[in-house]
Write an enzyme that holds these catalytic residues in place. Structure first.
Site, mmCIF file in Angstrom:
data_model
loop_
_atom_site.group_PDB
_atom_site.id
_atom_site.type_symbol
_atom_site.label_atom_id
_atom_site.label_comp_id
_atom_site.label_asym_id
_atom_site.label_seq_id
_atom_site.Cartn_x
_atom_site.Cartn_y
_atom_site.Cartn_z
ATOM 1 N N PRO A 89 0.838 -1.203 0.000
ATOM 2 C CA PRO A 89 0.000 0.000 0.000
ATOM 3 C C PRO A 89 0.873 1.253 0.000
ATOM 4 C CG PRO A 89 -0.489 -1.436 1.890
ATOM 5 C CD PRO A 89 0.737 -1.967 1.227
ATOM 6 N N GLU A 90 0.617 2.136 -0.934
ATOM 7 C CA GLU A 90 1.326 3.411 -0.964
ATOM 8 C C GLU A 90 0.381 4.496 -0.462
ATOM 9 O OE1 GLU A 90 4.256 4.396 -3.678
ATOM 10 O OE2 GLU A 90 4.362 2.454 -4.659
#
Ligand SMILES: [Zn+2]
Length: 269
Positions: A2-3
């Site tokens: 997840p960014e």
């Protein structure tokens, strides 16, 4: 992984469901994540969520008596489910809000849940972080000051959380492509004008990804959560060997700062 856009999308997805809601119980199935999970049942039961914020890739779930800091690590996601629906494998922790549960799912267990009664922004994990990429504090003047005298490849500088937070490999690759800057170029050798273009590209790419719900997210809020449309619109990331959309050269990749970097040898310099 997840960014920032995925974390922001998660925040927006869960906030309406938990804000001002009281925690009725906590289930901890796996107390060993990246760090030991604090005794959440005792800490949180009966308390009401006062705010759901984000700093870098940390979610801050604020209560009157402290803040739960959530990091999704390499593979974590949060999902709302009815409390009586079966837990999935790797659903490690559930915060219960009446008949709904907010579940932390994390196959690789690099995620973290931390509790602090102090200002969470001063927590050791957060206090040395650089500005938010979408804030006015991240601008060409600032980036120029941080690039000055640095031989570091610009891509590594962008991905350094002490310089600016939340720019992972995907978004650094895309922003550099859009700005026409070679990812390995020494930071100090980029003019202020080009840095300005780069800052604008970072904001565009991240803003667009947040609007579209991130690239890798599957189910932050429910089973029908709209998955990452943005992935289909990446111009450079994951496209080595394909033709550049701008100049037609073949995109290539190499290791920069131990990360695979895809770029166009024709129009990024
Ligand atoms: Zn090109």
């Amino acid at each position: 992984m997840p960014e920032l856009p995925e974390v922001e999308t998660t925040r927006r997805g869960i906030a309406p469901h938990i804000l001002d809601h009281q925690i009725s119980g906590v289930r901890v199935r796996q107390p060993r994540l990246r760090w030991p999970v604090p005794p959440l049942q005792q800490l949180l039961t009966g308390h009401r969520v006062r705010a759901v914020e984000r700093r870098a890739k940390y979610l801050l779930i604020r209560f009157g008596h402290g803040t739960l800091i959530v990091h999704l690590g390499m593979s974590g996601s949060l999902r709302l489910a009815r409390h009586d629906s079966p837990l999935r494998k790797h659903d490690h922790v559930e915060l219960q809000f009446g008949d709904q549960g907010l579940r932390l799912h994390d196959p690789r267990r690099f995620g973290a849940l931390l509790w602090t009664t102090d200002d969470p922004l001063l927590h050791p994990r957060l206090r040395t972080l650089g500005p938010e990429p979408l804030s006015t504090g991240f601008n060409a003047t600032y980036l120029h000051a941080r690039a000055k005298g640095r031989k570091t490849p610009i891509k590594s500088l962008l991905m350094d959380g002490h310089v600016v937070v939340g720019i992972g490999n995907i978004y650094a690759t895309e922003a550099l492509f859009r700005a026409g800057i070679h990812p390995a170029r020494a930071s100090q050798r980029i003019s202020p004008q080009r840095l300005e273009t780069l800052v604008a590209a970072v904001k565009t790419v991240l803003g667009y990804a947040i609007e579209r719900g991130g690239t890798t997210l599957r189910d932050f809020v429910n089973e029908s959560g709209e998955p990452g449309y943005f992935a289909q619109e990446l111009l450079a990331y994951g496209r080595a060997g394909q033709a550049c959309a701008r100049c037609g050269s073949t995109l290539t990749s190499r290791q920069i700062g131990q990360r695979t970097s895809t770029y166009c040898p024709g129009c990024q310099h």
